[in-house]
Write an enzyme that holds these catalytic residues in place. Structure first.
Site, mmCIF file in Angstrom:
data_model
loop_
_atom_site.group_PDB
_atom_site.id
_atom_site.type_symbol
_atom_site.label_atom_id
_atom_site.label_comp_id
_atom_site.label_asym_id
_atom_site.label_seq_id
_atom_site.Cartn_x
_atom_site.Cartn_y
_atom_site.Cartn_z
ATOM 1 N N ASN A 58 -27.945 63.595 -36.801
ATOM 2 C CA ASN A 58 -29.012 62.728 -36.294
ATOM 3 C C ASN A 58 -28.951 61.312 -36.857
ATOM 4 O O ASN A 58 -29.645 60.425 -36.393
ATOM 5 C CB ASN A 58 -30.388 63.331 -36.580
ATOM 6 C CG ASN A 58 -30.621 63.573 -38.056
ATOM 7 O OD1 ASN A 58 -30.173 64.582 -38.584
ATOM 8 N ND2 ASN A 58 -31.299 62.653 -38.720
ATOM 9 N N TYR A 210 -24.354 66.963 -57.584
ATOM 10 C CA TYR A 210 -23.687 66.421 -56.392
ATOM 11 C C TYR A 210 -22.174 66.617 -56.506
ATOM 12 O O TYR A 210 -21.524 67.082 -55.565
ATOM 13 C CB TYR A 210 -24.033 64.937 -56.211
ATOM 14 C CG TYR A 210 -23.461 64.339 -54.941
ATOM 15 C CD1 TYR A 210 -23.877 64.782 -53.683
ATOM 16 C CD2 TYR A 210 -22.481 63.340 -54.987
ATOM 17 C CE1 TYR A 210 -23.342 64.240 -52.517
ATOM 18 C CE2 TYR A 210 -21.946 62.789 -53.829
ATOM 19 C CZ TYR A 210 -22.380 63.243 -52.594
ATOM 20 O OH TYR A 210 -21.849 62.710 -51.444
HETATM 21 N N1 LIG Z 1 -22.457 57.539 -47.366
HETATM 22 C C1 LIG Z 1 -21.473 57.625 -48.250
HETATM 23 O O1 LIG Z 1 -21.138 56.625 -48.907
HETATM 24 C C2 LIG Z 1 -20.758 58.934 -48.495
HETATM 25 C C3 LIG Z 1 -19.726 58.973 -49.445
HETATM 26 C C4 LIG Z 1 -19.079 60.179 -49.676
HETATM 27 C C5 LIG Z 1 -19.438 61.305 -48.966
HETATM 28 N N2 LIG Z 1 -20.452 61.272 -48.054
HETATM 29 C C6 LIG Z 1 -20.815 62.518 -47.331
HETATM 30 O O2 LIG Z 1 -20.988 62.255 -45.962
HETATM 31 C C7 LIG Z 1 -21.851 63.238 -45.377
HETATM 32 C C8 LIG Z 1 -22.840 62.556 -44.434
HETATM 33 O O3 LIG Z 1 -23.706 61.739 -45.189
HETATM 34 P P1 LIG Z 1 -24.280 60.326 -44.696
HETATM 35 O O4 LIG Z 1 -23.720 59.308 -45.608
HETATM 36 O O5 LIG Z 1 -24.143 60.167 -43.234
HETATM 37 O O6 LIG Z 1 -25.830 60.518 -45.144
HETATM 38 P P2 LIG Z 1 -27.202 60.518 -44.318
HETATM 39 O O7 LIG Z 1 -27.310 59.271 -43.499
HETATM 40 O O8 LIG Z 1 -28.253 60.777 -45.342
HETATM 41 O O9 LIG Z 1 -27.058 61.774 -43.355
HETATM 42 C C9 LIG Z 1 -27.091 63.075 -43.873
HETATM 43 C C10 LIG Z 1 -27.397 64.059 -42.781
HETATM 44 O O10 LIG Z 1 -27.506 65.370 -43.364
HETATM 45 C C11 LIG Z 1 -28.714 65.963 -42.917
HETATM 46 N N3 LIG Z 1 -29.263 66.963 -43.823
HETATM 47 C C12 LIG Z 1 -29.696 66.812 -45.099
HETATM 48 N N4 LIG Z 1 -30.203 67.963 -45.556
HETATM 49 C C13 LIG Z 1 -30.117 68.867 -44.539
HETATM 50 C C14 LIG Z 1 -30.521 70.227 -44.375
HETATM 51 N N5 LIG Z 1 -31.157 70.910 -45.349
HETATM 52 N N6 LIG Z 1 -30.280 70.844 -43.208
HETATM 53 C C15 LIG Z 1 -29.675 70.172 -42.199
HETATM 54 N N7 LIG Z 1 -29.298 68.890 -42.279
HETATM 55 C C16 LIG Z 1 -29.532 68.252 -43.454
HETATM 56 C C17 LIG Z 1 -29.656 64.786 -42.759
HETATM 57 O O11 LIG Z 1 -30.782 65.155 -41.956
HETATM 58 P P3 LIG Z 1 -32.205 64.354 -42.105
HETATM 59 O O12 LIG Z 1 -32.017 63.021 -41.477
HETATM 60 O O13 LIG Z 1 -33.163 65.234 -41.390
HETATM 61 O O14 LIG Z 1 -32.468 64.278 -43.577
HETATM 62 C C18 LIG Z 1 -28.739 63.790 -42.089
HETATM 63 O O15 LIG Z 1 -28.609 64.084 -40.726
HETATM 64 C C19 LIG Z 1 -22.491 63.971 -46.557
HETATM 65 O O16 LIG Z 1 -21.895 65.244 -46.683
HETATM 66 C C20 LIG Z 1 -22.140 63.102 -47.773
HETATM 67 O O17 LIG Z 1 -22.030 63.867 -48.961
HETATM 68 C C21 LIG Z 1 -21.102 60.094 -47.782
#
Ligand SMILES: NC(=O)c1ccc[n+]([C@@H]2O[C@H](COP(=O)([O-])OP(=O)(O)OC[C@H]3O[C@@H](n4cnc5c(N)ncnc54)[C@H](OP(=O)(O)O)[C@@H]3O)[C@@H](O)[C@H]2O)c1
Ligand SMILES: *[C@@H]1O[C@H](CO)[C@@H](O)[C@H](O)[C@H]1NC(C)=O
Length: 328
Positions: A58, A210
Site C-alpha cells: 500500500n 531489526y
Molecule cells: N526504506 C529503506 O531504506 C529500506 C532499507 C532496507 C530495507 N528495507 C525493507 O524494505 C521493505 C519495505 O519497506 P518500505 O521502506 O517500503 O517501508 P514502508 O513505507 O513503511 O512500507 C512497509 C509496508 O509494510 C507494511 N506492514 C507493516 N507491518 C505489517 C503487518 N503487520 N502486516 C502487513 N503489512 C505490514 C506496511 O503497512 P502499513 O502502511 O499499514 O503500515 C507498509 O505497507 C521492508 O521489508 C524493509 O525492511 C527498506
C-alpha cells in the site's frame, strides 16, 4: 541593450571562479544523484497471464514494485493490513498502469490466523501464483508483541512471511517456473540470530531486533532455495538501498521527507521507485532464471555477510520457525 551585455560580461569576468565552481558543483551533484539512484531493472519481460502477490504494497517500495509489475500485465494481489490504504493504492496502480487486474486482500503479518486466512483465500480463489514478494516490514518499533506473542519485528518481518510462503509453496510449485522474492536489508550484516532469547526479552533493543529479522530473511531465502531444488521455484533476497519511505516511522517523523530544507540530504537517498528496482529485477529478470538462493543489491549479485551464509544456522532457524508457527 548594449548596457546589459556589458554588465553581463563584467559580471562573468568578476565572478569567473565562482561561476566555474557553481557549474562544476552542479554537474558533480547531478552525477552523484544518478549514482545514488543505484541500479535500474532494464528487463522488458512481460507478465501477461501471470499472478503476483506482494505483501505491504500500500506504500513505499511495495507499492512501486506492484505498479511496475502491473504495467507488465500481471494480475497483482496487494496483501495489506489496512484495507483503506490498500484500496487507495490499488486505484492509483490501476490508473497509472492501465491494468484493471489489481486486487486487494487482507493480510496482517502480526497474526498467524490472518496469514492462514489469506493463504486459504489465495488457494481457493486463485488459479496460480508465479511470483511471491515478501516485502512488508517494520523497523525499530518499541517492544511490541504480535497477536501470537512473538516480538514484533521478528514476527512480522520473518515469521509471518515464513508461514505465508510455506502455505503457498505448493501453488508456487504448480505454477513453476516461479519466484519467491524476499526484501531484506544491508542491516542484516550486523545481525545475529539470538537462539537463546529469540524475542530479545532480556534486553530489547529496536535495532538489534531489526538486524536479527533481516538476517533471518537472508537465511530463509538460502534454506528455501535448497529445499526447492528441482521444483522450479527459485528464491531471491535483496537490499533495496536507503529509500525515502515510511519505514523510519518509529524513529523519526517521515513527513520530514517533504521538507525542502532537507533537499541536499534527500538527494543522497533513493525515491521509492528507485528503491523498487532490485525487487523488480529479482522478480522478472531473465538472466536470473536459473539462479536461486542468492542476495542482490542495486540489481546486481552481492555477497551477504558471513552470518547469512551459515547453512547450519539457516537450518536451525528453519526448525525453530516451523515450530513457532505450528508447521511441524
Ligand atoms: N526504506 C529503506 O531504506 C529500506 C532499507 C532496507 C530495507 N528495507 C525493507 O524494505 C521493505 C519495505 O519497506 P518500505 O521502506 O517500503 O517501508 P514502508 O513505507 O513503511 O512500507 C512497509 C509496508 O509494510 C507494511 N506492514 C507493516 N507491518 C505489517 C503487518 N503487520 N502486516 C502487513 N503489512 C505490514 C506496511 O503497512 P502499513 O502502511 O499499514 O503500515 C507498509 O505497507 C521492508 O521489508 C524493509 O525492511 C527498506
Ligand atoms: C536456463 O536453463 C534452461 C534449461 O537448461 C536453458 O534453456 C536457458 O537458456 C537457461 N537460461 C539462462 C538465462 O541461463
Amino acid at each position: 541593450m548594449q548596457h546589459y551585455v556589458e554588465a553581463a560580461r563584467d559580471f562573468v569576468e568578476a565572478h569567473a571562479i565562482g561561476l566555474t565552481v557553481a557549474v562544476v558543483t552542479g554537474a558533480s551533484l547531478l552525477a552523484l544523484r544518478r549514482w545514488m539512484a543505484g541500479g535500474v531493472c532494464r528487463s522488458k519481460a512481460r507478465l501477461d497471464g501471470k499472478t503476483v502477490l506482494i505483501t505491504g504494497a500500500n506504500t513505499g517500495i511495495g507499492k512501486e514494485t506492484a505498479l511496475d509489475l502491473a504495467r507488465r500485465g500481471a494480475r497483482v494481489i496487494l496483501a495489506c493490513r489496512d484495507l483503506t490504504k490498500a484500496h487507495m493504492a490499488a486505484n492509483y496502480i490501476r490508473q497509472q498502469s492501465g491494468n484493471s487486474n489489481v486486487v486487494v486482500k487482507r493480510l496482517d503479518l502480526a497474526s498467524l490466523q490472518s496469514v492462514r486466512d489469506l493463504a486459504k483465500d489465495v488457494l481457493i480463489n486463485e488459479d496460480r501464483l508465479d511470483i511471491l514478494i515478501n516485502n512488508a516490514g517494520l523497523m525499530m518499533c518499541p517492544k511490541w508483541k504480535t497477536d501470537d506473542g512473538f516480538e514484533m519485528q521478528f514476527g512480522v518481518n520473518h515469521l509471518g512471511h515464513f508461514l505465508l510462503t510455506n502455505l503457498l509453496i505448493d501453488m508456487l510449485k504448480k505454477s513453476a517456473p516461479s519466484r519467491v522474492v524476499i526484501v531484506s536489508s544491508l542491516a542484516h550484516e550486523k545481525g545475529r540470530i539470538h537462539f537463546e532469547d529469540i524475542h530479545l526479552d532480556l534486553d530489547y533493543q529496536p535495532v538489534v531486533s531489526y538486524r536479527q529479522s533481516k538476517l533471518a530473511n537472508v537465511l530463509f531465502c538460502r534454506e528455501l532455495a535448497i529445499r526447492m531444488k528441482g521444483t522450479g521455484v527459485n528464491t531471491y533476497c535483496l537490499h533495496p538501498g536507503v529509500v525515502r519511505t515510511e519505514l523510519g516511522r518509529h524513529t523519526f517523523p517521515t513527513s520530514l521527507w517533504k521538507n525542502p530544507l532537507l533537499c541536499p540530504f534527500l538527494m543522497m537517498i533513493k525515491s521509492p521507485r528507485e528503491g523498487a528496482q532490485t525487487s523488480i529485477f529479482c522478480a522478472v529478470d531473465e538472466s536470473l532464471a536459473n539462479v536461486t538462493g542468492l542476495y542482490y543489491s542495486d540489481c546486481a549479485l552481492k555477497t551477504p555477510a558471513p552470518a547469512a551464509m551459515d547453512d547450519s544456522v539457516a537450518k536451525r532457524l528453519w526448525a525453530l520457525s516451523s515450530s513457532m508457527v505450528g508447521l511441524v
